[in-house]
Structures are given as structure tokens and as C-alpha cells.
Design an enzyme around this catalytic site. Structure first.
Site, PDB file in Angstrom:
ATOM      1  N   LYS A  52     -17.654 -19.974  10.969  1.00 19.65           N
ATOM      2  CA  LYS A  52     -17.781 -18.900  11.965  1.00 19.65           C
ATOM      3  C   LYS A  52     -19.076 -19.076  12.758  1.00 19.65           C
ATOM      4  O   LYS A  52     -19.103 -18.953  13.982  1.00 19.65           O
ATOM      5  CB  LYS A  52     -17.729 -17.528  11.271  1.00 19.65           C
ATOM      6  CG  LYS A  52     -16.325 -17.184  10.767  1.00 19.65           C
ATOM      7  CD  LYS A  52     -16.300 -16.017   9.790  1.00 19.65           C
ATOM      8  CE  LYS A  52     -14.900 -15.883   9.185  1.00 19.65           C
ATOM      9  NZ  LYS A  52     -14.796 -14.859   8.157  1.00 19.65           N
ATOM     10  N   GLN A  96     -18.445 -10.849   4.625  1.00 13.78           N
ATOM     11  CA  GLN A  96     -17.439 -11.784   4.133  1.00 13.78           C
ATOM     12  C   GLN A  96     -16.880 -11.311   2.779  1.00 13.78           C
ATOM     13  O   GLN A  96     -17.635 -11.029   1.851  1.00 13.78           O
ATOM     14  CB  GLN A  96     -18.067 -13.186   3.991  1.00 13.78           C
ATOM     15  CG  GLN A  96     -17.082 -14.274   3.594  1.00 13.78           C
ATOM     16  CD  GLN A  96     -16.013 -14.548   4.647  1.00 13.78           C
ATOM     17  OE1 GLN A  96     -16.293 -14.610   5.833  1.00 13.78           O
ATOM     18  NE2 GLN A  96     -14.774 -14.702   4.207  1.00 13.78           N
ATOM     19  N   ASP A 119     -14.161  -7.579  12.472  1.00 11.77           N
ATOM     20  CA  ASP A 119     -13.075  -8.033  11.602  1.00 11.77           C
ATOM     21  C   ASP A 119     -11.862  -7.109  11.744  1.00 11.77           C
ATOM     22  O   ASP A 119     -10.767  -7.443  11.316  1.00 11.77           O
ATOM     23  CB  ASP A 119     -13.531  -8.025  10.127  1.00 11.77           C
ATOM     24  CG  ASP A 119     -13.764  -9.428   9.581  1.00 11.77           C
ATOM     25  OD1 ASP A 119     -13.281 -10.391  10.207  1.00 11.77           O
ATOM     26  OD2 ASP A 119     -14.435  -9.549   8.538  1.00 11.77           O
TER      27      ASP A 119
END
Ligand SMILES: NC(=O)c1ccc[n+]([C@@H]2O[C@H](COP(=O)([O-])OP(=O)(O)OC[C@H]3O[C@@H](n4cnc5c(N)ncnc54)[C@H](OP(=O)(O)O)[C@@H]3O)[C@@H](O)[C@H]2O)c1
Length: 293
Positions: A52, A96, A119
Site C-alpha cells: 500500500k 491493518q 477502508d
């Protein structure tokens, strides 16, 4: 059979994102800033976060990693989230997953400001998605939608079968495929571990989206000729012949299923790279939202 090349499509979208960022800079706007919070030393999580950050660098987006030890307490992590929520320089951030067992993923997800939740996991953003209101779509389902659009895949009136009902992939993608829009307007069947006669159901799929995390679970006898397949699964298996020390497997037994499919995503190089570009697109949206306010 046409291979859906997620790597190539993601590269094209990255070029578009880079051009958008360059334009923002030209106009004297702020360069979007994405932060990834990484807790512990899970190998897969480190790989995903690095990918990412690398993608951000490629498109000229600012990025940083907040690394926390896996002994960090839930309270300390929530404090970090609050700090990022209040940091004006940060446009969007992700924590994460998975998190260590002693930390509630639900609490952490709900603590993230919905305006910075790139997200798309916050309940308020999921609610907006259900109502077809503008929001951050969860990255993996958003990536699948972009592949459908870029490959001009017909969805109207099709039977879409989704295998797996996770909050991050299966459930949201089932919702998105049933919306009154393109991609969408499918009749959707959402299946899971309690589904009876799964092969009978998957054999009726015009579009099959598989996200259960069981390598090579979908075999040729479970699909019909001409099916469109999105294989979300990623499982690492040790393989000493590989430089990385492991080989990646999807949830579909690619070699025997691909000949029956009209379109299919490979693993790796299918849905995975699209998840990352979706995150970049969501971060730009977040940055623009701030500029408009
Ligand atoms: N490509 C990407 O960018 C990306 C992104 C996210 C995830 N992934 C990968 O996608 C896979 C799924 O991850 P996830 O987080 O969505 O799933 P998850 O939370 O692990 O959930 C798995 C789902 O599969 C269902 N399932 C398990 N066994 C089944 C069976 N025999 N028949 C039918 N359904 C079954 C489960 O049903 P129950 O609900 O009944 O338990 C559950 O809904 C993993 O390999 C993950 O690494 C890839």
C-alpha cells in the site's frame, strides 16, 4: 476465456490517480496523505502494508506507517486512532487487520472517523453504501466493481453467487451487486458455511465471486460454461522453490475452472492489486472532501 488482468488494470488506474494528484499539486492543493497502522509482525500484514505504501509513492501520494508492537494495549491503539482522527495533515488511514486477539477489531473500526475511513469499514459508511449514498466503498468490493466496468461485463439481470459473507468482502459485494445501478442489478445469492448444496447453487451462477479463504475450493464441476469468476481468496503455502518462500493460492482451482469461464481473475494478479488502487481512490476522495468543506 478472457483473463481479467488486475495488475494491468490497477497500473492504468494508478496512472489516472497520479495525474489527478499532479493536478491537485498544480492547483496548489494539498497532496493527499494516507497512514497505515500496523500492529505486530504478521508476515501477510507487513506485505500488504508495504504494498500500500509503495503504491502511494508510485502515484505521488504522501504515506506513512505507524508501527506498534503486538503487546500494545487496546487503549493505546484507540489513543493512536484518536490522534490520527484529529491530525489535519492526515486525509485517510487504515488499521491493518487482523489485530492481536486482546484488541477488539469492532471497537477500533468504530473509533475511526468515518471521514477518514478509507477502508470503508465503519458502520456509518457501510450504512451509506446500503442506502446507495456517496461514501467510501470497502476496498476489495470496490476493486471488483472497477474490474467489471473496465472489462464491460454485463451484470443486468444476471445471477450473481457470492461465496463467503465476511463484513469486508462477501456481504458488501453481495449488496453492491444487487443495487439498482451498473455494476449491479443482479439477482444475488449470498452463500456461507451453512449453505446446503453449495455446488448446485454455484452451478447456476452467471457471475461467481468467491471469498472464503480455502485454496482451490471451487472446482470445474461447480461452475457452468461461460461463468464470470472473481477469485478473492489468497492463501499462502510454503514453497521452497519460490524466492519469497511461499506460493499464493486462490479459492478457485484455476487450471480446471478457467477453460469453462468467459472471464476469470487469476491469483495473484487479479483482485488483489485492485484492492490497493481502491484505497488510493478513496484517499483522494477523502482529501477532496476536506478541501470542499
Ligand atoms: N484479494 C484481496 O485483496 C483480499 C482482500 C480481503 C480478503 N482476501 C482473501 O479472501 C479470503 C476470504 O477472506 P474474508 O476476510 O472475506 O473471509 P473470512 O472472514 O475468513 O470469512 C470466510 C467466509 O467464508 C465462508 N465459508 C467458509 N467455509 C465455507 C464453505 N465450506 N462453504 C461456503 N462458505 C464457506 C464463511 O462462512 P461463515 O460465515 O458461515 O463462517 C465466511 O463467511 C481470504 O483468503 C483472504 O485472504 C483477499
Amino acid at each position: 476465456m478472457q483473463l481479467i488482468d488486475g495488475k494491468k488494470t490497477a497500473a492504468e488506474i494508478k496512472d489516472e490517480v497520479a495525474a489527478e494528484i499532479a493536478l491537485l499539486k498544480d492547483k496548489g492543493g494539498k497532496v493527499p496523505h494516507l497512514v497505515a497502522v500496523l500492529v505486530g509482525s504478521n508476515g501477510a500484514s507487513i506485505t500488504y502494508v508495504n504494498a500500500k505504501i509503495e503504491a502511494c509513492k508510485k502515484v505521488g501520494m504522501h504515506s506513512s506507517i505507524v508501527r506498534l508492537n503486538d503487546t500494545v494495549s487496546e487503549k493505546e491503539l484507540l489513543e493512536e486512532v484518536a490522534k490520527l482522527n484529529n491530525d489535519k495533515d492526515v486525509d485517510g488511514f487504515i488499521v491493518q487487520l487482523p489485530l492481536p486477539k486482546h484488541i477488539s477489531e469492532k471497537k477500533v473500526t468504530e473509533a475511526i472517523s468515518p471521514q477518514k475511513d478509507v477502508d470503508g469499514f465503519h458502520p456509518s459508511n457501510i450504512g451509506k453504501m446500503m442506502l446507495n449514498l456517496p461514501t467510501f466503498l470497502p476496498a476489495t468490493p470496490y476493486g471488483i466493481l472497477q474490474l467489471i466496468e473496465r472489462y464491460n461485463i454485463e451484470t443486468n439481470g444476471k445471477h450473481c453467487v457470492v461465496v463467503g459473507r465476511s463484513a469486508i468482502v462477501g456481504s458488501p459485494v453481495a449488496n453492491l451487486m444487487s443495487r439498482n445501478s451498473y455494476p449491479g442489478n443482479c439477482t444475488v445469492t449470498l452463500t456461507h458455511s451453512r449453505t446446503v448444496n453449495l455446488p448446485e447453487i454455484t452451478r447456476t451462477a452467471d457471475i461467481l465471486i468467491v471469498a472464503l479463504g480455502k485454496p482451490e475450493f471451487i472446482t470445474a464441476d461447480m461452475v457452468k460454461e461461460g461463468v464470470v469468476i472473481f477469485d478473492v481468496g489468497i492463501t499462502r503455502k510454503a514453497d521452497s522453490t519460490k524466492k519469497s518462500g511461499y506460493k499464493l493460492f486462490g479459492d478457485v482451482k484455476f487450471d480446471e475452472v478457467a477453460p469453462k469461464a468467459s472471464f476469470i481473475t487469476p491469483v495473484p494478479g487479479g483482485v488483489g492489486p485492485m484492492t490497493i488502487v481502491s484505497l488510493l481512490k478513496n484517499t483522494i476522495l477523502a482529501a477532496k472532501g476536506k478541501m470542499e468543506s
